[in-house]
Write an enzyme that holds these catalytic residues in place. Structure first.
Site, mmCIF file in Angstrom:
data_model
loop_
_atom_site.group_PDB
_atom_site.id
_atom_site.type_symbol
_atom_site.label_atom_id
_atom_site.label_comp_id
_atom_site.label_asym_id
_atom_site.label_seq_id
_atom_site.Cartn_x
_atom_site.Cartn_y
_atom_site.Cartn_z
ATOM 1 N N GLN A 192 -67.239 -18.687 80.902
ATOM 2 C CA GLN A 192 -67.405 -19.413 79.639
ATOM 3 C C GLN A 192 -66.136 -20.209 79.319
ATOM 4 O O GLN A 192 -65.031 -19.661 79.346
ATOM 5 C CB GLN A 192 -67.696 -18.430 78.499
ATOM 6 C CG GLN A 192 -67.972 -19.115 77.167
ATOM 7 C CD GLN A 192 -68.356 -18.115 76.070
ATOM 8 O OE1 GLN A 192 -68.283 -16.899 76.256
ATOM 9 N NE2 GLN A 192 -68.763 -18.636 74.922
ATOM 10 N N VAL B 30 -66.319 -22.813 76.629
ATOM 11 C CA VAL B 30 -66.430 -23.239 75.225
ATOM 12 C C VAL B 30 -66.867 -22.019 74.409
ATOM 13 O O VAL B 30 -67.918 -21.430 74.684
ATOM 14 C CB VAL B 30 -67.429 -24.400 75.052
ATOM 15 C CG1 VAL B 30 -67.566 -24.758 73.569
ATOM 16 C CG2 VAL B 30 -66.982 -25.630 75.842
ATOM 17 N N HIS C 78 -73.909 -20.773 73.966
ATOM 18 C CA HIS C 78 -74.793 -21.866 74.375
ATOM 19 C C HIS C 78 -75.528 -21.466 75.644
ATOM 20 O O HIS C 78 -75.102 -20.556 76.362
ATOM 21 C CB HIS C 78 -74.000 -23.158 74.604
ATOM 22 C CG HIS C 78 -72.835 -23.002 75.537
ATOM 23 N ND1 HIS C 78 -71.645 -22.452 75.136
ATOM 24 C CD2 HIS C 78 -72.698 -23.293 76.852
ATOM 25 C CE1 HIS C 78 -70.814 -22.427 76.166
ATOM 26 N NE2 HIS C 78 -71.433 -22.920 77.225
HETATM 27 P P1 AMP Z 1 -69.401 -23.024 79.671
HETATM 28 O O1 AMP Z 1 -68.380 -23.326 80.734
HETATM 29 O O2 AMP Z 1 -70.527 -22.138 80.113
HETATM 30 O O3 AMP Z 1 -68.731 -22.526 78.411
HETATM 31 O O4 AMP Z 1 -70.109 -24.396 79.331
HETATM 32 C C1 AMP Z 1 -69.462 -25.410 78.620
HETATM 33 C C2 AMP Z 1 -70.046 -26.699 79.096
HETATM 34 O O5 AMP Z 1 -69.729 -27.703 78.153
HETATM 35 C C3 AMP Z 1 -69.526 -27.188 80.447
HETATM 36 O O6 AMP Z 1 -70.594 -27.264 81.388
HETATM 37 C C4 AMP Z 1 -68.935 -28.573 80.136
HETATM 38 O O7 AMP Z 1 -69.188 -29.516 81.143
HETATM 39 C C5 AMP Z 1 -69.628 -28.914 78.841
HETATM 40 N N1 AMP Z 1 -68.941 -29.856 77.966
HETATM 41 C C6 AMP Z 1 -67.632 -29.869 77.642
HETATM 42 N N2 AMP Z 1 -67.364 -30.868 76.781
HETATM 43 C C7 AMP Z 1 -68.542 -31.498 76.551
HETATM 44 C C8 AMP Z 1 -68.934 -32.616 75.756
HETATM 45 N N3 AMP Z 1 -68.071 -33.292 74.990
HETATM 46 N N4 AMP Z 1 -70.235 -33.006 75.785
HETATM 47 C C9 AMP Z 1 -71.117 -32.358 76.558
HETATM 48 N N5 AMP Z 1 -70.814 -31.278 77.322
HETATM 49 C C10 AMP Z 1 -69.549 -30.864 77.318
#
Ligand code: AMP
Ligand code: ZN
Length: 114
Positions: A94, A96, A100
């Protein structure tokens, strides 16, 4: 929540096109797609990780899965299949800290994941 990327997207502070929204959640394309279809399904409520879910939140997760079903159908993924993934904390990958669900489809995906 201040300093949360997804809260900023939900608040309209970043120029992100939403592919779906309702009173409980939004969905938008991942900025770094890992499949021909790669959407992020995000509750409006700031919940940091899966282990922070409380009893009152589980209907929200069901709501997000209902939207995943609908979006997968709309994107033409329902026949061949797709994957829904939620990464949790560091070992889960993770990046972010706002819970999600990744909806990935349009190609064959290996198992187990890396
Ligand atoms: P995770 O790594 O599972 O927390 O997923 C976070 C996701 O957010 C990653 O796949 C990133 O590519 C995506 N992400 C980061 N910044 C943005 C953004 N501004 N718009 C769309 N997706 C994003
Ligand atoms: Zn947030």
């Amino acid at each position: 929540m201040k300093d949360c990327l997804f809260c900023k997207i939900i608040a309209g502070e970043l120029d992100t096109d939403l592919v779906y929204e309702d009173e409980k959640m939004v969905a938008f394309a991942d900025i770094n797609p890992q499949a021909p279809v790669h959407l992020l399904l995000v509750p409006r409520k700031h919940i940091p990780t899966l282990v922070d879910l409380e009893e009152e939140d589980y209907s929200l997760i069901g709501h997000i899965y209902k939207a995943a079903n609908q979006l997968a159908r709309e994107k033409g993924l329902a026949d061949d299949g797709f994957r829904v993934v939620s990464n949790c904390k560091d070992n889960g990958g993770q990046t972010v800290g706002h819970i999600h669900f990744h909806l990935l489809g349009g190609r064959f995906m290996q198992w187990p994941p890396g």
